[in-house]
Design an enzyme around this catalytic site. Structure first.
Site, mmCIF file in Angstrom:
data_model
loop_
_atom_site.group_PDB
_atom_site.id
_atom_site.type_symbol
_atom_site.label_atom_id
_atom_site.label_comp_id
_atom_site.label_asym_id
_atom_site.label_seq_id
_atom_site.Cartn_x
_atom_site.Cartn_y
_atom_site.Cartn_z
ATOM 1 N NE ARG A 37 139.570 7.665 20.116
ATOM 2 C CZ ARG A 37 137.693 6.945 20.843
ATOM 3 N NH1 ARG A 37 138.381 6.164 22.398
ATOM 4 N NH2 ARG A 37 137.576 7.522 20.363
ATOM 5 C CE LYS A 44 134.649 8.819 15.446
ATOM 6 N NZ LYS A 44 135.009 8.271 16.940
ATOM 7 C CG ASP A 64 144.861 6.218 22.123
ATOM 8 O OD1 ASP A 64 143.972 7.025 23.016
ATOM 9 O OD2 ASP A 64 144.050 5.176 21.758
ATOM 10 C CB ALA A 85 142.436 14.725 21.624
ATOM 11 C CB THR A 86 139.411 15.642 26.041
ATOM 12 O OG1 THR A 86 139.723 15.148 27.280
ATOM 13 C CG2 THR A 86 138.231 15.219 26.016
ATOM 14 C CE LYS A 176 138.218 19.169 28.768
ATOM 15 N NZ LYS A 176 139.897 19.018 27.504
ATOM 16 N N GLY A 202 131.840 27.090 26.920
ATOM 17 C CA GLY A 202 131.017 26.435 27.648
ATOM 18 C C GLY A 202 130.403 25.199 26.561
ATOM 19 C CG LEU A 203 126.702 22.087 27.063
ATOM 20 C CD1 LEU A 203 127.399 21.100 27.142
ATOM 21 C CD2 LEU A 203 125.323 22.085 28.272
ATOM 22 C CB VAL A 204 128.926 23.173 22.248
ATOM 23 C CG1 VAL A 204 129.296 23.671 20.334
ATOM 24 C CG2 VAL A 204 130.775 23.501 22.389
#
Length: 342
Positions: A37, A44, A64, A85-86, A176, A202-204
């Site tokens: 972004r 970053k 973006d 990206a989300t 999502k 799943g949850l990472v």
């Protein structure tokens, strides 16, 4: 299997998964175009440019979600696109979109059009999440679970607010779920030569190459961290799924690459190596790390009897390298290294 060097776009290239995926693709000799972004974010940009082969094989682009046309220059000429990206927080300055769902779906449509228009993109791989895959019985308004969770499951969007725990989590589930349904529409469109894969993760957990604790890892580790907001999200995840699907950051990166390397692939695939209750997660830390105290309000709940029923990735030949113990242990060591535990 695709073995030649490819040109690959990774949207959200500086995030938890995005950065690790960029690093892995560079290690494999691919040319990577990563979007951020803000190209003026030196931490970053510096991280991505520090990766081996980045000086020759990595290009960074500004793009973006709230300005979806910005992704087009990155995608043109690519062989594969990873849409990672989300939007997590709605941009209140946006007059074009009223919430994150509208922004995410519009970006997805724009990115898909760019892929089709390119004439070079073979496959778009969308990073989905299991929050879009609840096995709740919609006809019972969420009053019970199906026997198992698999790729046929979709989260009902008419659930009462108590299932979400917070407006943030509700907005994330909506965004999502609607985005994934939108991208999968392209698998049924005639004359669409771009294959579409949705990888519901799943949850990472595990390690991170970032300088801060990412939200996913913070959620998974909310009990030993005694973090009320993250723990609420963890329990909300169990509330809509019955239990918590977990996956190691290395496995989720390998799964993305695996989906890219197949000669032909399309459709929805679940990606998680274990399925735990929040009580089982807390019990692991109490048993193996008694030096990390967990407050009474974070000891977890038993969850439901729903089973993990997805085998599509495994049937293709993908193998997970990290079970629940390794995921949780690597997560502990990561947070210890980052000074999260006194």
């Amino acid at each position: 299997m695709e073995e030649k060097s490819s040109t690959i776009c990774v949207t959200g290239g500086a995030g938890y998964l995005g950065a690790s995926l960029v690093k892995k693709l560079l290690q494999k000799g691919h040319t990577v175009r990563a979007t951020l972004r803000n190209l003026d974010d030196h931490s970053k940009v510096g991280l991505l440019k520090s990766f081996p082969k980045a000086n020759t094989n990595l290009r960074l682009f500004k793009a973006d979600i709230y300005n979806p046309d910005e992704f087009d220059p990155t995608i043109q000429g690519c062989d594969f696109v990873f849409h990672v990206a989300t939007p997590l927080q709605h941009s209140t300055q946006s007059s074009q979109y009223k919430n994150t769902t509208e922004a995410a779906v519009a970006a997805l449509e724009s990115i898909m059009r760019s892929c089709i228009r390119s004439g070079t993109v073979k496959r778009l791989i969308y990073t989905g999440t299991v929050v879009a895959a609840s096995p709740l019985k919609e006809e019972e308004d969420g009053s019970g679970f199906k026997d198992s969770i698999d790729e046929s499951c979709w989260t009902p969007l008419n659930l009462p607010i108590q299932y979400y725990g917070s407006q943030f989590f509700k907005d994330y589930v909506y965004s999502k779920t609607m985005s994934e349904k939108e991208v999968l529409k392209y698998t049924h469109r005639e004359n669409n030569k771009v294959e579409v894969v949705s990888l519901c993760c799943g949850l990472v957990g595990g390690d991170t190459i970032l300088s801060y604790i990412p939200a996913s890892l913070s959620c998974l580790m909310s009990q030993p961290l005694n973090g009320p907001i993250s723990y609420q999200n963890l329990e909300s995840l169990q509330g809509i799924l019955g239990k918590v699907p977990v996956i190691h950051i290395n496995d989720v990166c390998e799964a993305h690459v695996f989906c890219m390397e197949q000669s032909s692939l399309q459709g929805r695939f679940f990606c998680a190596s274990d399925f735990l209750t929040t009580k089982e997660i807390a019990d692991y830390f109490c048993r193996h790390h008694p030096e990390i105290p967990i407050a009474e309000e974070f000891v977890g709940k038993h969850g439901s009897a729903v089973r993990w029923g997805s085998t599509k990735l495994n049937d293709l030949g993908f193998k997970y390298s990290y079970d629940a113990k390794l995921i949780l242990e690597d997560s502990v060591q990561c947070l210890r290294r980052m000074g999260a535990f006194k």
